[in-house]
Write a protein that holds these residues in place. Structure first.
Motif, PDB file in Angstrom:
ATOM      1  N   ALA A 141      45.077 -59.670 -62.508  1.00 15.76           N
ATOM      2  CA  ALA A 141      43.891 -60.417 -62.904  1.00 15.76           C
ATOM      3  C   ALA A 141      42.828 -60.315 -61.822  1.00 15.76           C
ATOM      4  N   THR A 142      41.630 -59.874 -62.207  1.00 12.65           N
ATOM      5  CA  THR A 142      40.567 -59.578 -61.248  1.00 12.65           C
ATOM      6  C   THR A 142      39.229 -60.043 -61.806  1.00 12.65           C
ATOM      7  N   ASP A 143      38.500 -60.798 -61.007  1.00 11.09           N
ATOM      8  CA  ASP A 143      37.133 -61.195 -61.359  1.00 11.09           C
ATOM      9  C   ASP A 143      36.155 -60.397 -60.518  1.00 11.09           C
ATOM     10  N   LEU A 153      36.299 -57.307 -51.120  1.00  7.74           N
ATOM     11  CA  LEU A 153      37.539 -57.449 -51.872  1.00  7.74           C
ATOM     12  C   LEU A 153      38.368 -58.581 -51.265  1.00  7.74           C
ATOM     13  N   ILE A 154      38.696 -59.556 -52.097  1.00  7.05           N
ATOM     14  CA  ILE A 154      39.549 -60.675 -51.697  1.00  7.05           C
ATOM     15  C   ILE A 154      40.774 -60.663 -52.597  1.00  7.05           C
ATOM     16  N   TYR A 175      46.370 -67.664 -53.744  1.00  7.38           N
ATOM     17  CA  TYR A 175      45.992 -69.077 -53.849  1.00  7.38           C
ATOM     18  C   TYR A 175      45.069 -69.380 -55.030  1.00  7.38           C
ATOM     19  N   ASP A 176      45.001 -68.485 -56.032  1.00  9.66           N
ATOM     20  CA  ASP A 176      44.225 -68.656 -57.256  1.00  9.66           C
ATOM     21  C   ASP A 176      42.798 -68.142 -57.071  1.00  9.66           C
ATOM     22  N   ARG A 177      42.531 -67.034 -57.687  1.00 10.12           N
ATOM     23  CA  ARG A 177      41.223 -66.391 -57.545  1.00 10.12           C
ATOM     24  C   ARG A 177      40.094 -67.292 -58.027  1.00 10.12           C
ATOM     25  N   THR A 178      40.377 -68.203 -58.974  1.00 12.24           N
ATOM     26  CA  THR A 178      39.308 -69.051 -59.506  1.00 12.24           C
ATOM     27  C   THR A 178      38.789 -70.033 -58.459  1.00 12.24           C
ATOM     28  N   ARG A 179      39.557 -70.277 -57.414  1.00 13.00           N
ATOM     29  CA  ARG A 179      39.101 -71.163 -56.345  1.00 13.00           C
ATOM     30  C   ARG A 179      38.059 -70.479 -55.464  1.00 13.00           C
ATOM     31  N   ASP A 187      44.042 -62.088 -58.124  1.00 13.12           N
ATOM     32  CA  ASP A 187      45.335 -62.748 -57.919  1.00 13.12           C
ATOM     33  C   ASP A 187      46.377 -61.693 -57.575  1.00 13.12           C
ATOM     34  N   VAL A 188      47.135 -61.897 -56.496  1.00 14.37           N
ATOM     35  CA  VAL A 188      48.164 -60.925 -56.142  1.00 14.37           C
ATOM     36  C   VAL A 188      49.285 -60.965 -57.175  1.00 14.37           C
TER      37      VAL A 188
END
Length: 493
Positions: free
Chosen positions: A12-14, A28-29, A33-37, A56-57
């Motif tokens: 999952a990638t935003d 790139l992050i 810990y939840d990409r939505t944060r 998200d990893v």
């Protein structure tokens, strides 16, 4: 700004793109810990002209697969990096960034991408980096970091989502949670499956990323806190980095950086990190950074900044024994890491020494070292040395801690490296040195039986003796009052 959801490599990638036609440099992050944060952070990068890619990893939140900490990050990161460089909005350059575990994800892209030079980042920003499982789990001496690892594994281990308060809730229900033996039984006491917990303590291969850092070929910005448990790892990474430039920013902060200021933080130590990161990234990508290692370190209690790596002159301080040249290290009643109260009745549980009150202010900048001669009557013994500042206001503040483990023979002369201090001590401050057998719950209790502290199910008391005349405390002290520097100028030079 444009926001796009992708499944890059199935993960999952935003993607948040700046306004305009592009192409853009990217950041790139990759996070567990939840990409939505990271939505606000991504917007900030996009406003500054960067395409922000947040993922998200594997096995966490919206990404499928199994979550195996530290296992898949290099391979999955490379897939994502190649994808970024193929996008029409990409100008071919990207910065890998992250904090804590996400900093590990960024670093392995730069250091573990053997044969994948085209996928490596052009620069790395690593904040409070968790370098690896062994580094996070143990001190260099091998002593187990119990509280921090129990908290992290309870919150994030072997689960798709996170429960940040899991350990706190468990401790509220059972304040003795971490005293139950063996420590490998913690998952049952937490009430959930946690198969990776026992395997964590079998990991002892420290130093892999730092050793590879000498071969790095991109710029680095490392950020840490004086009160963070990964401070020494952050500094070691900066010192070892072999890229064209390396920058270090150390503030009087904990693991949450500005969100976790220490008692010695002042107004001058409030840095707008997002703006600084973006300005550094621009310079790094345009090759506008001067070569070499530079940076800034806050002088806690002094409300100013010093050049990173600044160091005073060694000074050995005079100590007098208060009590406890002979003491009992009882793992059933260990000296606690979260309590600075010293009881003066009964059998001593530590050796206490102190300096006279400082006659004038003192700027301690550099390594803190303690040497002593001592004995223990058990086949295994931990020695915990804690330096505490007793302020003129009567407040006790921890300055530094060092922990060693000695197997037979458990007597002899010991040298403790307590890390670096960057702290102004006011006139009238008294320094108290505590020599104990435990530092719990920050560190696991040595059972004194010779058994592994993680699997042991029996505890023994250990009688200790310290030669007070042998104890020396060495600080590095600046010979004169320093002038403050601008941390942004040091980072961006």
């Amino acid at each position: 700004m444009t926001s796009v959801y992708e499944a890059v490599g199935g993960l999952a990638t935003d993607v948040r793109l700046p306004d305009g036609a592009g192409p853009f440099p990217a950041v790139l992050i990759r996070t567990p810990y939840d990409r939505t944060r990271h939505l606000a952070e991504a917007r900030g990068w996009a406003r500054r002209g960067f395409a922000a890619v947040v993922q998200d990893v594997r096995g966490r939140f919206a990404s499928p697969g199994q979550w195996h900490p530290y296992k898949n990050e290099a391979a999955d990161g490379l897939v994502t990096a190649r994808w970024i460089r193929r996008q029409t909005w990409s100008d071919g350059r990207y910065v890998a960034i992250g904090a804590s575990y996400a900093a590990h994800c960024a670093l392995v892209l730069a250091l573990d991408a053997e044969g994948e030079a085209e996928a490596r980042p052009n620069a790395v920003i690593a904040a409070v980096p968790a370098l690896g499982a062994a580094e996070t789990a143990r001190e260099p001496s091998g002593v187990e970091r119990l509280l921090a690892r129990a908290g992290w594994w309870a919150a994030h281990g072997d689960r798709r989502d996170s429960d940040e308060d899991a350990l706190a809730k468990a401790l509220a229900a059972d304040p003795c949670l971490l005293t139950h033996l063996p420590l490998t039984g913690l998952p049952e006491r937490l009430g959930r499956s946690l198969p990776s917990w026992a395997g964590l303590w079998q990991r002892r291969e420290r130093g892999r990323l730092v050793s590879r850092a000498t071969h790095a070929d991109v710029p680095l910005l490392a950020i840490g806190g004086h009160h963070d448990h990964f401070t020494e790892d952050t500094v070691a990474l900066w010192r070892a980095w072999g890229g064209p430039s390396a920058r270090l920013l150390l503030g009087p902060w904990g693991h949450g950086l500005l969100a976790a200021p220490g008692p010695d933080a002042g107004p001058a130590h409030r840095v707008v990190l997002g703006e600084l990161y973006a300005r550094w990234a621009r310079r790094a990508l345009s090759r506008g950074l001067a070569p070499g290692r530079h940076g800034a370190s806050a002088l806690g209690g002094g409300d100013l900044w010093l050049p990173a790596g600044a160091e005073g002159e060694p000074r050995t301080l005079r100590l007098r024994l208060l009590r406890g040249s002979r003491f009992t290290a009882d793992p059933e009643r260990p000296v606690r890491s979260d309590d600075f109260t010293v009881h003066t009745r009964g059998i001593p549980d530590r050796c206490l020494l102190a300096t006279p009150p400082l006659p004038r202010p003192l700027d301690a900048v550099g390594p803190v070292r303690v040497r002593l001669r001592a004995t223990a009557d058990t086949p295994s013994a931990d020695w915990a040395v804690r330096l505490v500042a007793l302020t003129p206001d009567g407040v006790a503040e921890r300055l530094a801690v060092g922990v060693l483990r000695r197997e037979e023979p458990t007597d002899g002369e010991f040298t403790f490296e307590l890390g670096r201090a960057t702290r102004r001590l006011r006139a009238g401050t008294q320094l108290r040195l505590e020599i104990a057998g435990h530092h719990f719950p920050a560190h696991a209790r040595n059972p004194h039986t010779g058994d592994d502290p993680v699997t042991a199910d029996q505890l023994l008391s250990s009688r200790r003796e310290v030669d007070p005349a042998s104890v020396t405390l060495t600080l590095h002290v600046l010979p004169s009052r320093p002038h403050s520097i601008d941390p942004a100028k040091e980072i961006l030079r």
